[in-house]
Write a protein that holds these residues in place. Structure first.
Motif, PDB file in Angstrom:
ATOM      1  N   SER A 164       0.806  -1.221   0.000  1.00 25.90           N
ATOM      2  CA  SER A 164       0.000   0.000   0.000  1.00 25.90           C
ATOM      3  C   SER A 164       0.836   1.267   0.000  1.00 25.90           C
ATOM      4  O   SER A 164       0.369   2.322  -0.450  1.00 25.90           O
ATOM      5  CB  SER A 164      -0.931   0.001   1.212  1.00 25.90           C
ATOM      6  OG  SER A 164      -1.866  -1.056   1.140  1.00 25.90           O
ATOM      7  N   ASN A 165       2.047   1.194   0.517  1.00 25.99           N
ATOM      8  CA  ASN A 165       2.876   2.393   0.667  1.00 25.99           C
ATOM      9  C   ASN A 165       4.060   2.457  -0.288  1.00 25.99           C
ATOM     10  O   ASN A 165       4.823   3.418  -0.247  1.00 25.99           O
ATOM     11  CB  ASN A 165       3.382   2.485   2.111  1.00 25.99           C
ATOM     12  CG  ASN A 165       2.274   2.752   3.103  1.00 25.99           C
ATOM     13  OD1 ASN A 165       1.770   3.854   3.197  1.00 25.99           O
ATOM     14  ND2 ASN A 165       1.878   1.720   3.835  1.00 25.99           N
ATOM     15  N   TYR A 166       4.185   1.453  -1.159  1.00 29.92           N
ATOM     16  CA  TYR A 166       5.351   1.416  -2.048  1.00 29.92           C
ATOM     17  C   TYR A 166       5.095   2.218  -3.325  1.00 29.92           C
ATOM     18  O   TYR A 166       4.007   2.166  -3.906  1.00 29.92           O
ATOM     19  CB  TYR A 166       5.700  -0.026  -2.416  1.00 29.92           C
ATOM     20  CG  TYR A 166       6.961  -0.129  -3.256  1.00 29.92           C
ATOM     21  CD1 TYR A 166       8.207   0.133  -2.697  1.00 29.92           C
ATOM     22  CD2 TYR A 166       6.897  -0.465  -4.603  1.00 29.92           C
ATOM     23  CE1 TYR A 166       9.360   0.051  -3.446  1.00 29.92           C
ATOM     24  CE2 TYR A 166       8.046  -0.551  -5.366  1.00 29.92           C
ATOM     25  CZ  TYR A 166       9.275  -0.291  -4.783  1.00 29.92           C
ATOM     26  OH  TYR A 166      10.423  -0.365  -5.537  1.00 29.92           O
ATOM     27  N   THR A 167       6.114   2.948  -3.737  1.00 31.21           N
ATOM     28  CA  THR A 167       6.063   3.687  -5.001  1.00 31.21           C
ATOM     29  C   THR A 167       6.977   3.012  -6.013  1.00 31.21           C
ATOM     30  O   THR A 167       8.186   2.859  -5.757  1.00 31.21           O
ATOM     31  CB  THR A 167       6.504   5.147  -4.806  1.00 31.21           C
ATOM     32  OG1 THR A 167       5.635   5.775  -3.860  1.00 31.21           O
ATOM     33  CG2 THR A 167       6.452   5.905  -6.130  1.00 31.21           C
ATOM     34  N   LEU A 168       6.432   2.563  -7.110  1.00 34.84           N
ATOM     35  CA  LEU A 168       7.225   1.895  -8.143  1.00 34.84           C
ATOM     36  C   LEU A 168       8.246   2.859  -8.733  1.00 34.84           C
ATOM     37  O   LEU A 168       7.914   4.013  -9.048  1.00 34.84           O
ATOM     38  CB  LEU A 168       6.323   1.363  -9.254  1.00 34.84           C
ATOM     39  CG  LEU A 168       5.367   0.223  -8.867  1.00 34.84           C
ATOM     40  CD1 LEU A 168       4.358  -0.020  -9.979  1.00 34.84           C
ATOM     41  CD2 LEU A 168       6.146  -1.049  -8.571  1.00 34.84           C
ATOM     42  N   THR A 169       9.466   2.386  -8.899  1.00 29.81           N
ATOM     43  CA  THR A 169      10.533   3.210  -9.475  1.00 29.81           C
ATOM     44  C   THR A 169      10.858   2.805 -10.903  1.00 29.81           C
ATOM     45  O   THR A 169      11.688   3.450 -11.552  1.00 29.81           O
ATOM     46  CB  THR A 169      11.804   3.114  -8.616  1.00 29.81           C
ATOM     47  OG1 THR A 169      12.233   1.743  -8.554  1.00 29.81           O
ATOM     48  CG2 THR A 169      11.546   3.621  -7.202  1.00 29.81           C
ATOM     49  N   HIS A 170      10.234   1.711 -11.388  1.00 25.59           N
ATOM     50  CA  HIS A 170      10.457   1.248 -12.752  1.00 25.59           C
ATOM     51  C   HIS A 170       9.112   0.959 -13.415  1.00 25.59           C
ATOM     52  O   HIS A 170       8.134   0.602 -12.744  1.00 25.59           O
ATOM     53  CB  HIS A 170      11.324  -0.021 -12.770  1.00 25.59           C
ATOM     54  CG  HIS A 170      12.685   0.164 -12.194  1.00 25.59           C
ATOM     55  ND1 HIS A 170      12.928   0.101 -10.840  1.00 25.59           N
ATOM     56  CD2 HIS A 170      13.877   0.431 -12.780  1.00 25.59           C
ATOM     57  CE1 HIS A 170      14.210   0.312 -10.622  1.00 25.59           C
ATOM     58  NE2 HIS A 170      14.803   0.520 -11.772  1.00 25.59           N
ATOM     59  N   ASP A 171       9.070   1.094 -14.712  1.00 29.24           N
ATOM     60  CA  ASP A 171       7.842   0.807 -15.440  1.00 29.24           C
ATOM     61  C   ASP A 171       7.487  -0.670 -15.331  1.00 29.24           C
ATOM     62  O   ASP A 171       8.362  -1.547 -15.316  1.00 29.24           O
ATOM     63  CB  ASP A 171       7.984   1.195 -16.914  1.00 29.24           C
ATOM     64  CG  ASP A 171       7.992   2.703 -17.115  1.00 29.24           C
ATOM     65  OD1 ASP A 171       7.552   3.419 -16.193  1.00 29.24           O
ATOM     66  OD2 ASP A 171       8.441   3.152 -18.185  1.00 29.24           O
ATOM     67  N   ILE A 172       6.207  -0.946 -15.277  1.00 28.49           N
ATOM     68  CA  ILE A 172       5.704  -2.317 -15.160  1.00 28.49           C
ATOM     69  C   ILE A 172       5.842  -3.032 -16.505  1.00 28.49           C
ATOM     70  O   ILE A 172       5.560  -2.460 -17.561  1.00 28.49           O
ATOM     71  CB  ILE A 172       4.234  -2.296 -14.722  1.00 28.49           C
ATOM     72  CG1 ILE A 172       4.104  -1.648 -13.336  1.00 28.49           C
ATOM     73  CG2 ILE A 172       3.641  -3.699 -14.715  1.00 28.49           C
ATOM     74  CD1 ILE A 172       2.674  -1.326 -12.944  1.00 28.49           C
ATOM     75  N   GLY A 173       6.299  -4.288 -16.457  1.00 32.29           N
ATOM     76  CA  GLY A 173       6.334  -5.118 -17.653  1.00 32.29           C
ATOM     77  C   GLY A 173       7.502  -4.899 -18.585  1.00 32.29           C
ATOM     78  O   GLY A 173       7.555  -5.496 -19.654  1.00 32.29           O
ATOM     79  N   VAL A 174       8.449  -4.048 -18.181  1.00 30.65           N
ATOM     80  CA  VAL A 174       9.566  -3.712 -19.069  1.00 30.65           C
ATOM     81  C   VAL A 174      10.800  -4.564 -18.771  1.00 30.65           C
ATOM     82  O   VAL A 174      11.339  -5.235 -19.655  1.00 30.65           O
ATOM     83  CB  VAL A 174       9.916  -2.214 -18.963  1.00 30.65           C
ATOM     84  CG1 VAL A 174      11.133  -1.894 -19.829  1.00 30.65           C
ATOM     85  CG2 VAL A 174       8.728  -1.369 -19.374  1.00 30.65           C
ATOM     86  N   ASN A 175      11.245  -4.544 -17.520  1.00 27.91           N
ATOM     87  CA  ASN A 175      12.477  -5.247 -17.158  1.00 27.91           C
ATOM     88  C   ASN A 175      12.194  -6.449 -16.271  1.00 27.91           C
ATOM     89  O   ASN A 175      11.247  -6.463 -15.479  1.00 27.91           O
ATOM     90  CB  ASN A 175      13.439  -4.304 -16.433  1.00 27.91           C
ATOM     91  CG  ASN A 175      13.969  -3.214 -17.338  1.00 27.91           C
ATOM     92  OD1 ASN A 175      14.290  -3.463 -18.500  1.00 27.91           O
ATOM     93  ND2 ASN A 175      14.043  -2.005 -16.816  1.00 27.91           N
ATOM     94  N   ASN A 176      13.037  -7.461 -16.393  1.00 24.25           N
ATOM     95  CA  ASN A 176      12.990  -8.633 -15.534  1.00 24.25           C
ATOM     96  C   ASN A 176      13.828  -8.339 -14.290  1.00 24.25           C
ATOM     97  O   ASN A 176      15.046  -8.246 -14.367  1.00 24.25           O
ATOM     98  CB  ASN A 176      13.528  -9.862 -16.284  1.00 24.25           C
ATOM     99  CG  ASN A 176      13.565 -11.093 -15.409  1.00 24.25           C
ATOM    100  OD1 ASN A 176      14.610 -11.465 -14.890  1.00 24.25           O
ATOM    101  ND2 ASN A 176      12.432 -11.739 -15.247  1.00 24.25           N
ATOM    102  N   GLU A 177      13.150  -8.150 -13.163  1.00 23.53           N
ATOM    103  CA  GLU A 177      13.825  -7.823 -11.907  1.00 23.53           C
ATOM    104  C   GLU A 177      13.355  -8.805 -10.847  1.00 23.53           C
ATOM    105  O   GLU A 177      12.231  -8.723 -10.351  1.00 23.53           O
ATOM    106  CB  GLU A 177      13.516  -6.378 -11.495  1.00 23.53           C
ATOM    107  CG  GLU A 177      14.020  -5.362 -12.512  1.00 23.53           C
ATOM    108  CD  GLU A 177      13.492  -3.967 -12.249  1.00 23.53           C
ATOM    109  OE1 GLU A 177      14.133  -3.011 -12.702  1.00 23.53           O
ATOM    110  OE2 GLU A 177      12.436  -3.831 -11.589  1.00 23.53           O
TER     111      GLU A 177
END
Length: 569
Positions: A164-177
């Motif tokens: 609930s409190n996390y802010t994504l720093t990378h675009d979804i679906g782009v890189n395998n992390e």
């Protein structure tokens, strides 16, 4: 201080040969035995699959002390291999129409959970199953009360709070992390959708159909009797109880059971059952990146277009699985040690893969010298051997540390003290030897010398909370360094350490935080105005300026590496 690893690990390898063999070669068996003889691993069990036949080979014991020989029915933690069980369960749901890979995860989570989005895009089940969600490897509110069983107290409430409190720093679906968090979350979503626990789903849909009676998250009475005790080095460790994030690495199993699982995956295209069809879906290429040199199915790593693999590790165990459906070959290797066994599995799948020779353990040889000639002569032997035959033996820092604790366990404090002291002399820039020597000195009643060594350990690794706790109990004042908000704000920004690897520095409520590419955010703690350290790993960060106010770069110090990074934002 005893050390354990505290994260799952997954590595990918380049399978480059189509050559095969039908049995476990004698040379590989000798390699496995040499690992045991030279104290690299405590016990190893190998299962090699060729069509409908399975060959087992094992060496070593369930424990160094009062152990019994391991075999295909010994119970191990399989760590991250659990992830392919999780995606198999997902594939079953997809195939029966009750779930879709394109479903946003918000569909299944409680309404109170605020799922992060980025650029208008939502995280889906597919993203979790392929490590492309943009979620970090681990949540930053994972603060285990017991480092020896670090997932036991991580709750669903903790999980919901982080999401609930996390802010994504990378675009979804782009890189395998790679994300343990993401796969653990997927396992929990399957629980919510079905109304059953993750373990019950594994039992009902995979273990029972394949007659895998020793594959569980919670050990049965029978499994407890055959448990191979986990080891960090040669020291016994606690088992990891992973429930909330069980889909990421909570399963325990045997080589006998795992060969059934691998065989089912090998034959999934020729057997008409819901389980086999689900396995087939997990094998299909779902993500491929030439830039990252990565190809994935659902959790499975795909190598050279045909090999499927996944490995795993917990605090006292390592595991490796691989299969080739075309050749109908497969392998599972389990060990009750935190020493990686991937190479053994790769060698069976790719016979021309070169195995590194195992160096004899200097600790084992030194132990014999102590017993035969006494500690004084043994110390001289160690120094002479290291000076003249450095490449002939394994002289890693943990060799002497482990031996010292073995003598502590035998209540031979006199010898343990000499071994720990020797380790301090051999590795004067390493933190852990001072901590271990301090522990032995304290047991011996030499408080002043113990304090000196704990302080030295703390200087070398300010994140050593064990040293801090001991010193506080001894009423030794630990100076807490504070840095002004004005100075902290100067460090905020993005630093490039490699073409695709960045460290982002932020502040919040007077605290400084670091987030590396594809990882969770962690707090940095100051030792002075420019130098900081992390508690989650033995690492330090130093900021450099071109004057008193302009910060130009930082340097990350970790695992003997010095990694400078220029400030780019």
């Amino acid at each position: 201080m005893k050390k354990i690893i505290v994260l799952f690990s997954v590595l990918t390898f380049c399978f480059v040969s189509n050559a095969q063999q039908n049995t476990i070669p004698k040379a590989l068996k000798e390699h496995v035995i040499s690992r045991i003889d030279n104290q690299v691993n405590v016990g190893i069990v190998v299962g090699f699959i060729d069509g409908d036949t399975v060959e087992y080979f094992s060496s070593g014991n369930t424990a160094l002390k009062n152990g019994t020989p391991v075999n295909e029915d010994s119970v191990f933690e399989i760590g991250s291999i659990s992830k392919v069980f999780t995606t198999t369960l997902l594939a079953l749901k997809v195939n029966d129409g009750s779930m879709r890979l394109e479903d946003p995860i918000s569909k299944y989570l409680p309404k109170s959970v605020k799922v992060p989005t980025r650029n208008g895009k939502e995280i889906t089940l597919f993203h979790l199953a392929t490590h492309t969600s943009g979620l970090p490897r681990m949540p930053d509110n994972w603060t285990p009360a017991n480092p020896d069983n670090p997932f036991a107290d991580y709750t669903y409430k903790n999980l919901y709070s982080f999401i609930s409190n996390y802010t994504l720093t990378h675009d979804i679906g782009v890189n395998n992390e790679y994300s343990n968090l993401g796969m653990g979350l997927l396992g929990h979503i399957l629980e919510l959708q079905s109304g059953k626990t993750y373990e019950q789903l594994v039992i009902d849909h995979i273990a029972n159909p394949l007659q895998m009676n020793d594959t569980r998250l919670v050990l049965t009475k029978s499994m407890k009797k055959r448990l191979a005790k986990g080891h960090a080095g040669l020291l016994e460790t606690s088992n990891w109880d992973i429930i909330t994030l069980g889909g990421a690495g909570g399963i325990r199993s045997t080589v006998s059971d795992m060969t059934k699982f691998i065989q089912a995956n090998i034959n999934c295209n020729t057997i008409d059952s819901p389980l086999h069809k689900a396995m087939s879906l997990t094998h299909q290429s779902a993500y491929k990146s030439d830039t990252q040199k990565t190809e994935m199915g659902l959790a499975w790593h795909i190598e050279n277009g045909r090999f499927l693999m996944h490995n795993g590790a917990t605090g006292g165990y390592s595991a490796m699985s691989a299969l080739d459906k075309e050749a109908k070959k497969g392998v599972i290797v389990l060990t009750n040690s935190n020493q990686n066994v991937d190479a053994i599995a790769i060698k069976l799948m790719v016979p021309n893969y070169p195995l590194k020779p195992i160096k004899p353990s200097i600790a084992k040889i030194l132990d014999k010298q102590i017993q035969d000639n006494g500690i004084e002569k043994a110390v001289l032997f160690y120094k002479k051997t290291k000076a003249e035959q450095l490449d002939a033996f394994n002289f890693d820092v943990e060799e002497l540390n482990t031996l010292g604790y073995q003598y502590l366990a035998k209540e031979r404090l006199d010898i343990a003290l000499q071994v720990f002291k020797l380790n301090v002399e051999a590795f004067p820039e390493a933190s852990n030897p001072y901590d271990s020597y301090g522990e032995a000195l304290l047991i011996n009643g030499d408080t002043n010398e113990a304090i000196k060594n704990y302080k030295k350990s703390l200087v070398l690794n300010p994140g050593n909370d064990n040293a801090k706790d001991v010193l506080k109990k001894l009423n030794v004042e630990i100076k807490e360094v504070t840095v002004s908000n004005e100075i902290l704000e100067r460090y905020v920004g993005k630093y490039q350490l490699a073409p695709t690897f960045f460290i982002t520095i932020t502040t919040k409520d007077g605290h400084l935080y670091l987030q590396a590419t594809g990882q969770a955010q962690f707090e940095l703690f100051p030792t002075d105005n420019t130098k900081f350290y992390l508690k989650v790993v033995d690492a330090k960060v130093e900021f450099m300026t071109n004057n008193d106010t302009i910060v130009e770069r930082l340097t990350l110090y970790q695992n003997g590496q010095v990694l400078p990074g220029k400030k780019v934002e």
